[in-house]
Design an enzyme around this catalytic site. Structure first.
Site, mmCIF file in Angstrom:
data_model
loop_
_atom_site.group_PDB
_atom_site.id
_atom_site.type_symbol
_atom_site.label_atom_id
_atom_site.label_comp_id
_atom_site.label_asym_id
_atom_site.label_seq_id
_atom_site.Cartn_x
_atom_site.Cartn_y
_atom_site.Cartn_z
ATOM 1 N N ASP A 74 0.590 -0.846 -0.083
ATOM 2 C CA ASP A 74 -0.159 0.257 0.129
ATOM 3 C C ASP A 74 0.934 1.231 -0.191
ATOM 4 O OD1 ASP A 74 -1.849 2.292 0.609
ATOM 5 O OD2 ASP A 74 -2.797 0.979 2.441
ATOM 6 N N TYR A 162 -5.964 15.605 -7.639
ATOM 7 C CA TYR A 162 -5.704 15.003 -8.626
ATOM 8 C C TYR A 162 -4.920 15.809 -8.925
ATOM 9 C CZ TYR A 162 -4.361 12.026 -13.098
ATOM 10 O OH TYR A 162 -3.216 11.413 -13.077
#
Length: 261
Positions: A74, A162
């Site tokens: 992760d 983003y």
């Protein structure tokens, strides 16, 4: 009669003996880069969260007669990044190239969206680069490649987290390049345009939001969405000796999409 001058030999895209790590590489652009580097002779290690995607990558590589080291990680977690880097460096015998390709796709302008973009798109690259540095310093031809986006280069009504994280990553690329140049470690970035692949963002939008899909396609001068291979080819170049005098640069690979705003 004077001898005919000879052109200097041009280095080939041959990565034999080089160790390439790709953070976030089980599908799409990451998968294409992993297979491209392995096909060029590199030892490759890839991490991603999903074991199913990593297993599919190993199978695809095996079908081509290639071996790819994989690890589940992760990339929002510092400890996971460190464990992957340690395992990859041990498996491959070191690190020559680090590709930071992860994204959290934090599109929503809320706490979760900002956390996903900043923690994965930006901080995973910062953390992986810092932790990989001792191995990169031992390489005779080290480089870091960050995957940004053309979304970082224009204001946009949606996906602000983003875009902002990718813009920060592009600026970080220039800071990295300047600070690591005395150690002869090159740092560059690629800013992809809209890339379509199976189960990717644009493949889903084609079905779920056909109007957005058509409007985006209309703004690509080449008249089609990009393919992951286009990004992989650019990555091979930027990480090869052919780009040995290039650092601190972000290369748009977008079919001219950014020209249309």
């Amino acid at each position: 009669m004077d001898a005919v001058p000879q052109l200097p030999a041009s280095p080939r895209l041959d990565f034999t003996g080089r160790r390439v790590l790709i953070a976030g590489g089980s599908k799409g652009i990451g998968r294409a880069m992993a297979l491209a580097f392995a096909s060029a002779g590199a030892g490759v290690s890839v991490c991603a969260r999903g074991e199913a995607g990593l297993a599919a990558l190993r199978a695809d590589a095996g079908a081509l007669g290639l071996a790819v080291h994989t690890a589940s990680a992760d990339l929002s977690r510092l400890d996971d990044i460190g464990r992957w880097l340690d395992a990859a460096a041990q498996a491959l015998g070191g690190i020559d190239v680090l590709v930071n390709n992860a994204t959290g796709y934090g599109m929503a302008d809320d706490e979760a969206g900002w956390e996903a973009s900043l923690n994965v798109d930006l901080m995973s690259a910062v953390r992986a680069s810092r932790l990989a540095l001792p191995w990169l310093q031992q390489s005779s031809d080290a480089c870091i490649l960050n995957l940004a986006s053309i979304a970082a280069q224009q204001p946009r009504p949606g996906g602000a987290p983003y875009a902002a994280a990718k813009a920060a990553l592009m600026h970080y690329t220039t800071s990295q390049a300047l600070s690591l140049a005395p150690q002869r470690i090159r740092v560059n970035a690629i800013a992809p345009g809209s890339i379509e692949f199976e189960d990717g963002l644009w493949a889903r939008r084609r079905e779920q939001d056909p109007e957005l899909y058509r409007n985006t396609l209309a703004k690509i001068p080449f008249g089609r969405f990009g393919e992951p291979a286009a990004i992989a080819n650019a990555a091979l170049f930027l990480c090869s000796p052919l780009a040995g005098w290039i650092t601190g640069h972000t290369l748009n690979v977008d079919g001219g999409q950014v020209l249309m705003g």
